[in-house]
Design an enzyme around this catalytic site. Structure first.
Site, short mmCIF file in Angstrom:
data_model
loop_
_atom_site.label_atom_id
_atom_site.label_comp_id
_atom_site.label_asym_id
_atom_site.label_seq_id
_atom_site.Cartn_x
_atom_site.Cartn_y
_atom_site.Cartn_z
CB THR A 97 -0.92 0.02 1.23
OG1 THR A 97 -1.77 -1.13 1.19
CG2 THR A 97 -1.79 1.27 1.24
CE LYS A 172 -5.34 -1.65 2.02
NZ LYS A 172 -4.01 -2.29 2.01
#
Length: 290
Positions: A97, A172
């Site tokens: 991420t 995300k």
């Protein structure tokens, strides 16, 4: 079966790479701390390499699951980075991420070398990685995604391309924004139940069957009530992710008032010494407040 490299053997990366090896792929791993790579090879077989470049040499796919933007750059770029040895036509899949900005930067750098780059951040936590039921949200070229999808499906329950490069990371961010609000809401509900003299478990048994139900409620309420906060994604990492969300919101003009507030609550958890506690520790913050 493909020749694969996997870069980063943390609580997510190690089991993900293990699933690939168990599926019959030829996996070479790299980890900054070599002892973790040695342990992985002892557990799963495969091979290890001393640098990302050596791990990636001759690989059809290179998967990465590291810490942040700088970590990702370090395993991709430079003489020891994976891009230095990846063959034209190979695919780099990033499960970290990170910001959409670094994703697009590395997509362009990979493209210059005729390497495909797919941003593919994951959700599901350590349990999702261990049980091969991760959710994977992807950005990048359709052809690259189509080639990488069968590999990613080995450790996922859903894997979907959302759009062009950076779309996976943007998705995300949506995931983390939603989780932040859900965990705070659940924490407040349990805290309220406690102050009202109610049995928190009985409360959740009822309300989880209605509109209040969520994954967080089903999977975290018992550990929260038991004062156990070692079961998932760490607060330090959540603050990193929420920082990306808030910075990107400034760029796009999105309004994230709840996310900004919960980010500060997680900062309070860090001040309590809970940086490595999981994200459900927002409840512990409320209980400590009296």
């Amino acid at each position: 079966m493909a020749k694969l490299a996997f870069l980063g053997l943390g609580v997510m990366g190690a089991p993900m790479a293990g699933h690939l090896q168990k599926a019959g792929h030829d996996v070479t791993v790299y980890n900054r701390t070599a002892a973790k790579a040695e342990d992985w090879v002892a557990t799963y077989g495969g091979a290890m390499a001393k640098t990302p470049a050596l791990a990636a040499q001759g690989a059809d796919f290179v998967m990465a699951c590291v810490g942040n933007d700088d970590d990702l750059r370090s395993v991709c770029l430079g003489a020891d980075g994976a891009f230095a040895t990846m063959s034209a036509g190979s695919v780099f899949v990033d499960h970290t991420t990170v910001s959409a900005a670094v994703t697009r930067e590395l997509y362009a750098a990979a493209n210059d070398k005729q390497i495909s780059f797919v941003d593919a951040p994951i959700s599901g936590g350590q349990a999702g990685a261990e049980n091969a039921v991760l959710s994977i949200m992807c950005g990048g070229d359709q052809g690259a995604y189509d080639r990488a999808q069968p590999v990613m499906e080995i450790y996922s329950k859903i894997c979907r391309r959302i759009g062009d490069s950076g779309a996976g990371q943007m998705t995300k961010m949506c995931n983390q924004i939603a989780i932040a609000g859900l965990v705070q809401g659940l924490s407040e509900a349990l805290h309220f139940a406690d102050k009202a003299g109610l049995d928190g478990r009985a409360v959740v048994e009822v309300i989880s069957q209605g509109a209040a139900g969520s994954w967080q409620m089903s999977n975290r309420y018992e550990t929260m009530l038991d004062d156990h906060f070692e079961h998932g994604f760490a607060t330090d990492w959540m603050r990193k992710d929420l920082g990306i969300c808030l910075s990107t919101a400034d760029e796009t003009g999105a309004s994230l008032p709840v996310t900004a507030l919960v980010d500060q609550f997680y900062k309070d958890v860090q001040k309590m010494g809970g940086g490595r506690w999981d994200t459900s520790s927002l409840f512990k913050r409320l209980q400590a407040s009296g």
